[in-house]
Write a protein that holds these residues in place. Structure first.
Motif, PDB file in Angstrom:
ATOM      1  N   GLU A  37      27.892  39.704  -4.348  1.00  0.00           N
ATOM      2  CA  GLU A  37      28.389  38.831  -3.281  1.00  0.00           C
ATOM      3  C   GLU A  37      27.463  37.629  -3.122  1.00  0.00           C
ATOM      4  O   GLU A  37      26.237  37.791  -3.077  1.00  0.00           O
ATOM      5  N   HIS A  38      28.034  36.450  -3.035  1.00  0.00           N
ATOM      6  CA  HIS A  38      27.237  35.240  -2.810  1.00  0.00           C
ATOM      7  C   HIS A  38      27.388  34.826  -1.361  1.00  0.00           C
ATOM      8  O   HIS A  38      28.504  34.636  -0.893  1.00  0.00           O
ATOM      9  N   THR A  39      26.285  34.685  -0.638  1.00  0.00           N
ATOM     10  CA  THR A  39      26.393  34.296   0.766  1.00  0.00           C
ATOM     11  C   THR A  39      25.423  33.160   1.079  1.00  0.00           C
ATOM     12  O   THR A  39      24.559  32.826   0.269  1.00  0.00           O
ATOM     13  N   LYS A  88      30.071  46.027  -0.960  1.00  0.00           N
ATOM     14  CA  LYS A  88      31.539  46.062  -1.090  1.00  0.00           C
ATOM     15  C   LYS A  88      31.864  46.422  -2.534  1.00  0.00           C
ATOM     16  O   LYS A  88      31.365  45.798  -3.460  1.00  0.00           O
ATOM     17  N   VAL A  90      23.848  41.571  -3.346  1.00  0.00           N
ATOM     18  CA  VAL A  90      24.101  40.349  -2.596  1.00  0.00           C
ATOM     19  C   VAL A  90      23.022  39.327  -2.967  1.00  0.00           C
ATOM     20  O   VAL A  90      21.856  39.694  -3.124  1.00  0.00           O
ATOM     21  N   ILE A 107      26.685  45.975  -7.930  1.00  0.00           N
ATOM     22  CA  ILE A 107      26.983  45.646  -6.532  1.00  0.00           C
ATOM     23  C   ILE A 107      25.681  45.172  -5.891  1.00  0.00           C
ATOM     24  O   ILE A 107      24.687  45.911  -5.884  1.00  0.00           O
ATOM     25  N   ARG A 115      31.112  41.030 -10.776  1.00  0.00           N
ATOM     26  CA  ARG A 115      32.137  40.722  -9.772  1.00  0.00           C
ATOM     27  C   ARG A 115      31.831  41.376  -8.429  1.00  0.00           C
ATOM     28  O   ARG A 115      32.368  41.000  -7.400  1.00  0.00           O
ATOM     29  N   GLY A 116      30.939  42.358  -8.436  1.00  0.00           N
ATOM     30  CA  GLY A 116      30.520  42.990  -7.179  1.00  0.00           C
ATOM     31  C   GLY A 116      29.270  42.349  -6.576  1.00  0.00           C
ATOM     32  O   GLY A 116      28.711  42.873  -5.607  1.00  0.00           O
TER      33      GLY A 116
END
Lengths: 312, 312
Positions: free
Chosen positions: A71-73, A107, A47, A45, A68-69
């Motif tokens: 996060e791409h921002t 998340k 980012v 998890i 899968r945990g």
């Protein structure tokens, strides 16, 4: 058994007496995952920003790590720049850019929820706690922290410590957390804050585990269980110390998650595997060495560590 | 087998966070002899002044240590005053008075000449060499030195190193002697100067032995034998670190001299006994703790050290 790890995935620019590397893949969760991936299934998890592309993703994929945990921002990934020119044991930080990490809200993918092991890498204790509380059914929780959180975010950190089975920090952090300069006294004070086991990492001198009476890893039956000390490998050349502690944690927790039972003997072997993975990590820049090990190389070094410390 | 040790017998005034002691019995040869006396016969060569009286003599007598080689002369004994207020790992020297030690000319009693083991404690390398040459038939010679001799008396020291089986020094001294900041590379360079085995003492982190291919203690058969690492005991309170290294040397060499054979296994146990005696020494001021141990206490702590480091 699967481990879920929450922490940083980052880019590091590093200078050591052996040379310099720009923007190599780094971050606590990265080192941890790679090291643990040789022992068990790992789920991350984190980012990342737009600078995290296929090449970086491929490093995780090659080791079968579940991202899968991650996060791409919009924006850039966490970036750290540091050097070890005068002292290989202590990084000098030149620049830290939190970037997308500043607004990190972990998340947890639904598919991660059956993980039996949880590792809270060195991030804001408020986030560590949130992840811990969102995964109440895990069997074993371990975590890391650093001087910044110890000094300036103590109340939040103390809440996290209450829920930890194993805390992994270094000598300085242990003494700072306890406000005591004697390691044994400091360890006792830290155990009283909640963790059932405290692993203190000594860099080139290995690591020592201290146990409360409630630790599964304790063999002792007396008033205070005896500690356990794992060595580090005396190395010809430390190319880059970055990530050694996270790699220790990955080897340690990865082995534990793969052990058939959580016993004192399994814990001791886990400490050795932690040292083994830490010793590999520093042989090359960044995660280079951790990306291409074989289980045979790992087990050969484990045997070497036994040879290095055992009387017979 | 008997050990002859040459070195200082002195008075120390010591201040540590635990308190202060004036003019307690000290000196490298004193700590070494007391520690070794639990394992084998010990014979001392030293010089003392008129302040060394019955009370000091009795400390050696009580442990059966042969002091016929301790010369009594007019003047005062070697005196050292130091403190460890900020850092228990490093003494701050306030005063050193060589006194009768300034003109020390070691004389070897005839009755010492059948000693099979010789320990050259930290004194002028010119004197170390003279004693070494006067006892050509010993089976094993070990020695110590310090930064002062390494820096300012290098040629004489290098002559001593050529004739040593085992050199025992600390991390800083090893790196200074080799002019190299990496411990493994420094150890290799020191072994090339002559000693077949190098024991590097790490204070609270134990000690590491490095072997040349000519060391009796080496198990390895490869290009370069693997090192061996003995732990130190994590201690609740270090009352007085003075003499820890000399006590390590005494336990180490005393055990070796008592071993039926000089094998790698005996060497490993000797390293553990060194750590054991060092751990006792620091529990009280000066030589207090070393004066009143039992072999059972020593062996119980040996077992604890095994427990502290062994997987099974």
């Amino acid at each position: 058994m699967a481990i879920t790890v929450v922490g940083s995935v980052a880019f590091d620019s590093i200078e050591t007496p052996s040379g310099r590397r720009e923007r190599c893949l780094g971050g606590a969760a990265t080192y941890f995952s790679l090291a643990a991936s040789y022992f068990t299934e790992v789920r991350v998890i984190a980012v990342v920003g737009e600078d995290f592309g296929k090449r970086q993703e491929a490093v995780f994929q090659a080791r079968g790590i579940d991202t899968r945990g991650v996060e791409h921002t919009a924006g850039k990934s966490f970036f750290w720049e540091g050097s070890y020119l005068e002292n290989l044991n202590e990084a000098k930080t030149h620049n830290t850019e939190l970037n997308v990490f500043a607004a990190f809200e972990p998340k947890i993918p639904e598919i991660y929820r059956d993980s039996e092991f949880l590792f809270l890498a060195n991030i804001d204790p408020v986030l560590q706690r949130r992840v811990r509380e969102a995964m109440p059914d895990v069997r074993l929780v371990a975590g890391d922290t650093m001087n910044y959180w110890i000094k300036d975010h103590r109340p939040a950190l103390l809440e996290v410590l209450k829920g930890l089975d194993v805390l992994l920090i270094n000598d300085t952090e242990t003494k700072m957390l306890a406000g005591n300069n004697n390691l044994v006294q400091a360890a006792r004070a830290v155990l009283a804050m909640g963790p059932r086991t405290l692993v203190v990492k000594h860099g080139e001198y290995g690591a020592t585990a201290f146990f409360s009476n409630h630790s599964f890893a304790s063999k002792g039956e007396g008033a205070e269980p005896h500690p356990f000390r794992a060595p580090a490998l005396p190395l010809d050349e430390v190319v880059d110390p970055t990530g050694a502690g996270d790699s220790f944690a990955g080897g340690f927790f990865g082995y534990l998650a793969s052990a058939p039972e959580l016993t004192p003997a399994a814990f001791r072997r886990a400490m050795f595997y932690g040292s083994v993975m830490g010793s590999f990590a520093v042989e090359r820049f960044g995660t280079e060495r951790l990306q291409q090990l074989s289980r045979k190389e790992i087990d050969d070094r484990f045997s070497l560590f036994r040879e290095l410390t055992h009387l017979d």
